[in-house]
Design a protein around this motif. Structure first.
Motif, mmCIF file in Angstrom:
data_model
loop_
_atom_site.group_PDB
_atom_site.id
_atom_site.type_symbol
_atom_site.label_atom_id
_atom_site.label_comp_id
_atom_site.label_asym_id
_atom_site.label_seq_id
_atom_site.Cartn_x
_atom_site.Cartn_y
_atom_site.Cartn_z
ATOM 1 N N ILE A 259 1.222 10.494 6.236
ATOM 2 C CA ILE A 259 1.071 9.995 5.131
ATOM 3 C C ILE A 259 1.534 8.977 5.379
ATOM 4 O O ILE A 259 2.325 8.064 6.112
ATOM 5 C CB ILE A 259 2.645 10.651 4.662
ATOM 6 C CG1 ILE A 259 2.564 11.791 4.131
ATOM 7 C CG2 ILE A 259 2.298 9.531 2.734
ATOM 8 C CD1 ILE A 259 4.327 12.198 3.376
ATOM 9 N N VAL A 260 0.280 8.308 5.229
ATOM 10 C CA VAL A 260 0.317 6.677 5.369
ATOM 11 C C VAL A 260 0.689 5.904 4.186
ATOM 12 O O VAL A 260 0.412 6.146 2.811
ATOM 13 C CB VAL A 260 -0.993 6.551 5.657
ATOM 14 C CG1 VAL A 260 -1.974 4.458 5.986
ATOM 15 C CG2 VAL A 260 -2.084 7.433 6.389
ATOM 16 N N GLU A 261 1.468 4.315 4.031
ATOM 17 C CA GLU A 261 2.097 3.947 3.047
ATOM 18 C C GLU A 261 1.855 2.525 3.230
ATOM 19 O O GLU A 261 1.922 1.760 4.497
ATOM 20 C CB GLU A 261 2.876 4.913 2.351
ATOM 21 C CG GLU A 261 3.910 4.323 3.451
ATOM 22 C CD GLU A 261 5.073 2.866 3.531
ATOM 23 O OE1 GLU A 261 5.249 2.228 2.143
ATOM 24 O OE2 GLU A 261 5.906 3.136 3.902
ATOM 25 N N MET A 262 1.994 1.672 1.902
ATOM 26 C CA MET A 262 2.073 0.416 1.628
ATOM 27 C C MET A 262 3.422 0.226 1.686
ATOM 28 O O MET A 262 3.528 0.407 0.458
ATOM 29 C CB MET A 262 1.089 -0.244 0.778
ATOM 30 C CG MET A 262 1.309 -1.736 1.203
ATOM 31 S SD MET A 262 -0.091 -2.574 0.174
ATOM 32 C CE MET A 262 0.962 -3.022 -1.382
ATOM 33 N N HIS A 263 3.850 -0.714 2.636
ATOM 34 C CA HIS A 263 5.380 -0.603 2.612
ATOM 35 C C HIS A 263 5.782 -1.875 2.657
ATOM 36 O O HIS A 263 6.055 -2.384 1.312
ATOM 37 C CB HIS A 263 5.928 -0.539 3.511
ATOM 38 C CG HIS A 263 7.462 -0.256 3.914
ATOM 39 N ND1 HIS A 263 7.859 0.883 3.589
ATOM 40 C CD2 HIS A 263 8.922 -1.034 4.302
ATOM 41 C CE1 HIS A 263 9.050 1.586 3.575
ATOM 42 N NE2 HIS A 263 9.743 0.510 4.018
#
Length: 492
Positions: A259-263
């Motif tokens: 799960i690739v997310e912008m943090h």
């Protein structure tokens, strides 16, 4: 959640919950067993006094935690001595005091308490000590394989799509996401400390697989991906992108859903609940910014389009309502972006970011959280962006110190969403190095078809992280032991 070693949460952000202190049984203990006596020593209208005796029948315990459930919702423990009591709903946990934590074989201790009730005051039917049901006998648990012996890889992580309120593979097999977060990619690069925090190699993934981890959330930094001037050149742009793609592909090869997310993102925000006064992507901002976020998601979606095993999580923890002043304006800002009251930069709303991802041709599942640091999903269904592929999923973050941190809130806010779209609790945790809260939360999630990922697979102090492990070989902290034991039961 942002690493608390990096940026402490403001007290105004989160509602404080009672502290838990659960100590798990030692792994692979030779014998375990206990007996418990429960008696009411005094009673009056609306209140009573009780005494609980514990006898350890198994191997010596360095610490203990007693658990039981009152038969009625009106029964409460209001005061205890000989241990620390906490209660969520009807579930009570009492942990040892500093002086009586050690219990040898056949050793006993007792706990006194004051309680309240209305209607009736029946005795609890069952008790546990360190998760073992007290039957008056002992058991020998099966030996589990060491962390260095992961299960064999059955194949790469499958492509996923949304079907109703489920995530499914191309052949229709339902997939629930069970796993962990792997923090580091959101902060190390912009601080000039490398790409990650700790090893991101095959050995570290083997340790995750030994826990039966099947999903890993990978927090990223917007500016590092884009290589803005705020990022040391060695850790930004193509170099950062290549590191991210290599790790994501390694997860996929190991049968783990990334799960690739912008943090963290760019944008100056110093209003209510601000995490920092820095315009750079060095803390959690209330919403994605219109300046860089579309370019970030164009790049990330392009990098992973054609690989539907990768899930795209648009933004870590929105909290626009803290800036705009109320939930209605917050949800409108959440969906539509633009000029949002109280936020000094132009906001990229989630409808615009969904459109950005789809414009690349990417068909990946897209995940979106809610308000209040993704802890509030009350209007998610009302304001959900339109997706031409109907491939949107929801996520929530649940900690013991959040506002929505009990079963009644989960029933009212989360369950309706889970009935309509796939829902995953992509961050769960507690800040007390224990696992009583997450145990209750995971039980609720299991009953509602909801997946969950623990925060976080990093070797920080579990009270400031919180952290699941004390070593990257998979050695669990007391808090992490709860997730590890649960995954052993539910994960394939």
């Amino acid at each position: 959640m942002r690493p608390r070693t990096i940026c402490l949460a403001a007290a105004a952000v989160l509602a404080t919950a009672a502290t838990w202190a659960l100590t798990p049984p030692a792994a692979n203990a030779a014998t375990a067993g206990c007996s418990v006596s429960y008696r009411v020593t005094g009673s009056w209208q609306g209140g009573f006094q009780g005494d609980i005796g514990i006898t350890n029948l198994g191997d010596p315990l360095p610490a203990w935690s007693l658990g039981f459930t009152f038969p009625t919702s009106t029964q409460k423990v209001t005061q205890a001595w000989g241990g620390t009591a906490t209660q969520t709903g009807a579930q009570v946990t009492i942990t040892n005091a500093a002086w009586n934590g050690s219990l040898g074989t056949n050793a006993t201790t007792s706990i006194g308490f004051i309680g309240s009730w209305s209607g009736s005051n029946p005795a609890p039917a069952s008790f546990t000590v360190n998760g073992v049901t007290c039957t008056g006998g002992t058991t020998t648990p099966p030996t589990t394989p060491p962390p260095s012996t992961p299960p064999p890889v059955a194949g790469p992580a499958p492509a996923l799509k949304v079907s109703g309120n489920k995530l499914v593979t191309p052949d229709g097999t339902v997939v629930k996401l069970y796993g962990v977060n792997r923090s580091g990619g959101e902060f190390a690069c912009i601080q000039g400390n490398g790409f990650w925090n700790g090893p991101m190699d095959q050995s570290s993934i083997d340790a995750m697989r030994a826990w039966k981890v099947r999903a890993v959330r990978v927090p990223l930094n917007e500016e590092c991906w884009l290589g803005t001037p705020d990022v040391p050149a060695a850790y930004g742009g193509a170099a950062y992108q290549n590191e991210v793609k290599a790790y994501v592909n390694l997860l996929v090869r190991n049968g783990i859903t990334p799960i690739v997310e912008m943090h963290w993102n760019y944008g100056l925000y110093t209003g209510t609940s601000s995490g920092c006064s820095d315009v750079k992507a060095t803390c959690q901002k209330p919403m994605p910014d219109a300046q860089y976020a579309p370019a970030f998601w164009t790049g990330v979606a392009t990098a992973f389009k054609g690989n539907d095993a990768v899930i795209l999580d648009l933004f870590n923890e929105p909290y626009p309502e803290r800036a705009t002043g109320d939930a209605t304006s917050g949800w409108k800002c959440w969906r539509d972006g633009g000029t949002c009251p109280g936020i000094g930069y132009q906001v990229a709303g989630f409808q615009g970011l969904v459109d950005t991802v789809r414009a690349t041709g990417a068909t990946n599942v897209i995940m979106i959280g809610g308000l209040a640091y993704s802890n509030d999903l009350s209007q998610w269904l009302t304001y959900a962006p339109a997706d031409p592929l109907h491939n949107l999923a929801a996520f929530a973050h649940i900690y013991n110190f959040n506002s929505c941190a009990n079963t009644s809130c989960w029933d009212s806010q989360l369950a309706p969403v889970a009935a309509r779209v796939p829902l995953t609790l992509t961050e769960i945790g507690e800040n007390d190095c224990a696992h009583g809260f997450v145990d209750t939360l995971m039980d609720w999630a299991d009953a509602h078809g909801v997946g969950y990922l623990g925060w976080t697979w990093n070797t920080w102090d579990c009270s400031t992280g919180p952290s699941l492990i004390s070593d990257y070989d998979g050695t669990a902290t007391a808090y992490g032991q709860g997730l590890k034991a649960h995954l052993a039961r539910v994960s394939s």
